[in-house]
Design an enzyme around this catalytic site. Structure first.
Site: not given
Ligand code: FES
Length: 145
Positions: A38, A40, A63, A107
């Site tokens: 993602c 992040d 996110c 997450c």
């Molecule tokens: Fe990857 Fe939240 S979408 S940490």
């Protein structure tokens, strides 16, 4: 039509008003973890004195759920001993936030791993052994099935 994920009030609160955002200068331990899937990234800073986490701060490029889980994770580890901090798992973070939608569970894993990475850094610097602590991964995506 796909369903829109629902967030608890606590998640929304920690997303809108995140606690402990920032850095700690000369932190006892710093850990950075990302998820290549993602994109992040989370960085945790811990100030540890006499085996107790006196302060915790984070910077998250990610996110809303990643921000909320970092915020809650820092709140949960503050005041704990390094051994007790190992109980702050992704499950504990999720419970404290009254849950997360299934697509956002990873997450909270990022938050757990970032704490572990910061503890690992502290353990390496000080030579302290923290029971149950394993070398953290830098890309949490490796841990997912
Ligand atoms: Fe990857 Fe939240 S979408 S940490």
């Amino acid at each position: 039509m796909s369903q829109v994920a629902e967030y608890s009030e606590k998640v929304m609160d920690h997303f809108a008003n995140p606690r402990n955002v920032g850095e700690i200068e000369n932190a006892s331990g710093v850990g950075t973890v990302g998820n290549a899937k993602c994109g992040d990234i989370m960085r945790m800073y811990l100030d540890i004195q006499d085996n107790v986490i006196r302060d915790a701060k984070f910077k998250t490029f990610g996110c809303g759920a990643a921000i909320a889980t970092s915020s809650m994770a820092t709140e949960l580890v503050k005041g704990k001993t390094v051994e007790e901090a190992m109980t702050v798992t992704n499950k504990a973070v999720m419970e404290a936030l009254d849950g997360l939608p299934p697509v956002k569970i990873h997450c909270s894993l990022l938050a757990e791993e970032a704490i572990h990475a910061a503890l690992w850094n502290y353990a390496e610097k000080t030579g302290v052994k923290i029971p149950g602590l394993e070398k953290p991964v830098t890309d949490i995506g490796e841990k997912e099935a």
